[in-house]
Design an enzyme around this catalytic site. Structure first.
Site, short mmCIF file in Angstrom:
data_model
loop_
_atom_site.label_atom_id
_atom_site.label_comp_id
_atom_site.label_asym_id
_atom_site.label_seq_id
_atom_site.Cartn_x
_atom_site.Cartn_y
_atom_site.Cartn_z
N PRO A 152 -14.92 34.47 13.39
CA PRO A 152 -15.79 33.92 12.36
C PRO A 152 -16.21 34.98 11.36
O PRO A 152 -16.98 35.88 11.67
CB PRO A 152 -17.01 33.41 13.15
N GLU A 153 -15.65 34.89 10.17
CA GLU A 153 -16.07 35.73 9.06
C GLU A 153 -16.67 34.79 8.01
O GLU A 153 -16.88 33.62 8.32
CB GLU A 153 -14.88 36.56 8.54
#
Length: 271
Positions: free
Chosen positions: A2-3
């Site tokens: 998750p960016e």
DNA sequence: CTTTCTGTTAGAAA
DNA sequence: ATTTCTAACAGAAA
């Protein structure tokens, strides 16, 4: 994984799914996830979610009580899932929010690095202040971007990974951005030319913008709130492609270690 | 079996 | 002061 694009995807889905709904029950299966907050459940029951916002990779839940917020970070393997079969979830489900209907909001995290914590308004502001410029907003200008290079001489990859300078880039998107900009990850930041800074700046907007449109990248664990995958994985040019031909020039994509992270690049397209 | 690797980042060490 | 390294944890891959 998750960016910024993944967290933004989740934010949009959560906003759609849980705003306006009153929390009827909260179950904490793993206290560590809430920083052992023994009042976590009790203090949230009866409140509703008003708005979900985001800075960098941090999710901010506003509630109907102006003094009560939730801060959530997915770290490596965290997920928010909307559960259609209440009471049924796996052993990695650490927090469960019920709304008195047939849908639950789950926080699931295999590695337990992520967190969901209660925060006051001032704690939220403190947390926000630790982040650098947020891409895809009006503060993300070339002029502001150039400022982060001042007084620094670390490699460009470490610079871009530093959340207090630019918020939201992680290992995948830094590699993709630098490929897009034609700059090698090991380059010292004080050797990056004005023209290259402009290319990196524009590549951040392009790569993140497209990734959000495609619902993020599912490499292994990332999932939308409905459990589905993001499709930007099909657009990756260098990340996880070591040993394969560069899609632009055909050279073999290489993998090394930069800033302590696995780093992918094309030796011909990037310099 | 053991060892190595993994998308993050706070905090320690340099 | 900035920069680098490691631990937190679980599981997949080698």
């Amino acid at each position: 994984m998750p960016e910024l694009p993944e967290v933004e995807t989740v934010r949009r889905q959560l906003e759609e799914a849980v705003t306006g709904r009153t929390i009827s029950q909260v179950r904490v299966n793993t206290p560590k996830i809430t920083r052992n907050d023994s009042d976590f459940a009790r203090s949230l029951i009866g409140l509703s979610f008003v708005r979900i916002s985001r800075i960098g990779k941090l999710l901010i839940f506003e509630t109907s009580d102006r003094e009560v917020y939730l801060l959530a970070h997915l770290k490596m393997t965290g997920k928010f899932l909307l559960n259609k079969t209440p009471g049924e979830y796996d052993k990695h489900t650490h927090v469960v929010f019920s709304f008195g209907d047939d849908r639950e909001l789950l926080f699931n995290d295999v590695r337990k690095f992520g967190y969901v914590v209660r925060a006051s308004e001032s704690e939220v502001n403190q947390a926000k202040s630790r982040f650098g410029i947020e891409p895809l907003t009006s503060e993300f200008t070339l002029e502001n971007f150039e400022k982060i290079f001042i007084g620094r001489k670390t490699n460009i990859k470490a610079l871009l990974l530093n959340q207090s300078l630019v918020a939201g880039l992680g290992n995948i998107y830094v590699d993709e951005v630098l490929f897009h900009a034609g700059v090698l990850p090991i380059r010292k930041s004080d050797s990056v030319s004005k023209e290259e800074k402009k290319r990196i700046f524009e590549s951040i907007e392009e790569v993140l913008g497209t990734a959000i449109e495609m619902g993020g990248t599912t490499f292994i664990d990332f999932a939308h709130t409905d459990g589905k995958s993001g499709s930007y994985v099909d657009e990756l040019r260098v990340f996880s492609r070591a040993g394969q031909p560069c899609l632009v020039c055909g050279s073999v994509v290489e993998k090394t270690r930069v800033a302590g992270r696995g780093t992918h690049f094309c030796p011909k397209c990037q310099s």
